[in-house]
Design a protein around this motif. Structure first.
Motif, short mmCIF file in Angstrom:
data_model
loop_
_atom_site.label_atom_id
_atom_site.label_comp_id
_atom_site.label_asym_id
_atom_site.label_seq_id
_atom_site.Cartn_x
_atom_site.Cartn_y
_atom_site.Cartn_z
N GLU A 70 16.77 40.60 9.35
CA GLU A 70 16.69 39.56 10.38
C GLU A 70 17.24 40.09 11.71
N HIS A 71 18.34 40.84 11.62
CA HIS A 71 18.99 41.33 12.84
C HIS A 71 18.20 42.46 13.46
N SER A 72 17.56 43.25 12.60
CA SER A 72 16.65 44.27 13.13
C SER A 72 15.49 43.58 13.84
N ALA A 73 15.01 42.49 13.25
CA ALA A 73 13.91 41.74 13.88
C ALA A 73 14.33 41.21 15.25
N ILE A 74 15.51 40.62 15.33
CA ILE A 74 16.00 40.08 16.60
C ILE A 74 16.14 41.22 17.62
N PHE A 75 16.71 42.32 17.16
CA PHE A 75 16.89 43.50 17.99
C PHE A 75 15.54 44.00 18.53
N GLN A 76 14.52 43.97 17.68
CA GLN A 76 13.17 44.40 18.11
C GLN A 76 12.58 43.39 19.10
N CYS A 77 12.83 42.09 18.87
CA CYS A 77 12.32 41.06 19.81
C CYS A 77 12.97 41.20 21.18
N LEU A 78 14.21 41.68 21.19
CA LEU A 78 14.96 41.76 22.45
C LEU A 78 14.65 43.02 23.24
N ASN A 79 13.92 43.93 22.63
CA ASN A 79 13.70 45.24 23.24
C ASN A 79 13.38 45.15 24.74
N GLY A 80 14.31 45.59 25.56
CA GLY A 80 14.09 45.62 27.01
C GLY A 80 14.39 44.31 27.74
N GLU A 81 14.41 43.19 27.03
CA GLU A 81 14.55 41.88 27.71
C GLU A 81 15.87 41.76 28.46
N ARG A 82 16.94 42.12 27.79
CA ARG A 82 18.23 41.90 28.46
C ARG A 82 18.48 42.89 29.60
N GLU A 83 17.86 44.07 29.48
CA GLU A 83 17.95 45.04 30.57
C GLU A 83 17.30 44.47 31.82
N HIS A 84 16.34 43.55 31.65
CA HIS A 84 15.69 42.89 32.80
C HIS A 84 16.45 41.63 33.21
N GLY A 85 17.59 41.38 32.61
CA GLY A 85 18.39 40.21 32.98
C GLY A 85 17.98 38.93 32.26
N ASN A 86 17.10 39.02 31.28
CA ASN A 86 16.66 37.82 30.56
C ASN A 86 17.63 37.45 29.44
#
Ligand code: NDP
Ligand code: MG
Length: 382
Positions: free
Chosen positions: A149-165
């Motif tokens: 589940e956490h790998s899935a979340i990590f994959q969903c987040l790929n790049g998003e937070r680096e863009h400030g999301n």
């Protein structure tokens, strides 16, 4: 060539990690550690040629030294040995696949030595998340989730937070286990062999029991809180009985990103080992023409009280998650040994939490004291 150390190499995650290593052929295994399965350890030593091998019991370590006298290895034992395996000089990454709070000290030692962590051992994050996350930031080491589940979340987040999301909420999926839809009355007579039949995943005994009680999902809510810096209330558990959606993230604009796949732990293991690269992985693939049925349900917190208790423990913080986790570890052991009925697992957790005087921001020693105190309470009451 990447070099790794595998703690818990003889278990479900450990053997699948070595399978991923075997298939790819470009990772060096420098250290292995296990509890007592020296027959399998010997095979692993002969295949992967590590430098350091740890066996928990010194007696077993002696036996292994004799049977591998022709190999160039150092066989160590106990907690010092486990730490030695976790900090072996050439390891760049440590796969933490031991089961239980025994993982806390070696994980911390590995991070202090600057090693990245591929984290399967969720009990360490649940009980010592505040220490682990702070240390990761201080040392600049990565914690790569192995839990699906956490790998899935990590994959969903790929790049998003680096863009400030920002994450609006995490949708943590759960199969609901073999007793989904059951009442407490129906659960009374459950035996270990009943609870060890997970509908979708094949895993070690402890986590399989935890999945059946949904305590596993509770531990995973806390694990998500630490890994992704959200509150307990931002993590919503969604029952998805087929285990096809491994988890989802909802962003501020309402967009939901999900990661899907067949239930195969080799995918999250391989993703953690090679992040950010994706490698080919053989095995069954999802066939969307034949996926006729993906359903969602709300978890039943009344009959699966362990999940509710985990939310309480996670919100209370301090030493409370350690108490929940320690009570669960001991109770599951007793249930598997047929010493207590199934529902007593949850009673032991609840009574231990009720009796506990919480300490804020605990040190490792205070966390381990809370574990000891919980064990003593359970032994004195049951
Ligand atoms: P297993 O019970 O299959 O394996 C546990 C491993 O830890 C074995 O190698 C065991 O050795 C070793 N071990 C036990 N005690 C000690 C000790 N005192 N010192 C050193 N090694 C020890 O567990 P899993 O692989 O299922 O789970 C491992 C971790 O990963 C758990 O925290 C679990 O929650 C998590 N996880 C597992 C998933 C899965 O699919 N299995 C999915 C997500 C998370 P021995 O064989 O000798 O007893
Ligand atoms: Mg999981």
């Amino acid at each position: 060539m990447k070099t790794i150390s595998v703690l818990g190499s003889t278990g479900s995650i450990g053997t699948q990690t070595l399978d991923v290593v075997r298939r790819n052929g470009d990772i060096q295994v420098t250290a292995l550690a296990a509890g007592s399965n020296i027959a399998l350890l010997e095979k692993q030593i002969r295949e992967f040629s590590p430098k350091v091998v740890c066996v928990w019991e010194e007696e077993k370590a002696k036996e292994l030294r004799q049977s591998t006298a022709d190999c160039q290895i150092t066989v160590v034992s106990g907690m010092d040995g486990l730490i030695e395996a976790a900090t072996e000089a050439s390891a760049q990454m440590v796969v933490t696949a031991v089961v239980g709070m025994i993982g806390i000290r070696p994980t911390i030692a590995a991070m202090e030595a600057g090693k990245d962590i591929a984290l399967a051992n969720k009990e360490t994050l649940v009980t010592a998340g505040h220490i682990i996350m702070k240390l990761a930031a201080e040392k600049g080491v990565r914690i790569l989730p192995v839990d699906s589940e956490h790998s899935a979340i990590f994959q969903c987040l790929n790049g998003e937070r680096e863009h400030g999301n920002q994450i609006h909420k995490i949708l943590l999926t759960a199969s609901g286990g073999p007793f989904r839809g059951w009442t407490r009355e129906q659960m009374k007579g459950i035996r270990p062999e009943d609870a060890l039949k997970h509908p979708n995943w094949s895993m070690g005994h402890k986590i399989t029991i935890d999945s059946s009680t949904m305590v596993n999902k509770g531990l995973e809510v806390m694990e998500a809180k630490w890994l992704f810096g959200v509150t307990m209330d931002q993590v919503q558990v969604v029952v998805q009985p087929q285990s096809i959606i491994h988890s989802m993230v909802e962003f501020e604009d309402g967009a939901v990103i999900a990661q899907l796949g067949t239930p195969d732990m080799k995918l999250p293991i391989q993703y953690a080992l090679y992040y950010p690269s994706r490698r080919f992985l053989s095995g069954e693939r999802l066939d969307f023409w034949n996926l006729t049925n993906i359903r969602f349900e709300q978890p039943d917190l009344e009959n699966f009280r362990g999940l509710w208790l985990a939310y309480q423990a996670g919100k209370a913080g301090g030493t409370m998650p350690a108490v929940l986790n320690a009570a669960n570890e001991l109770a599951v052991r007793k249930f598997l040994n047929r010493q207590i009925p199934y529902l007593t697992i949850i009673d032991m957790i609840e009574e231990s939490m009720n009796a506990h005087k919480k300490k804020e921001n605990p040190t490792v020693n205070e966390i381990l004291d809370a574990e000891k105190e919980t064990y003593e309470l359970i032994e004195s009451r049951w």
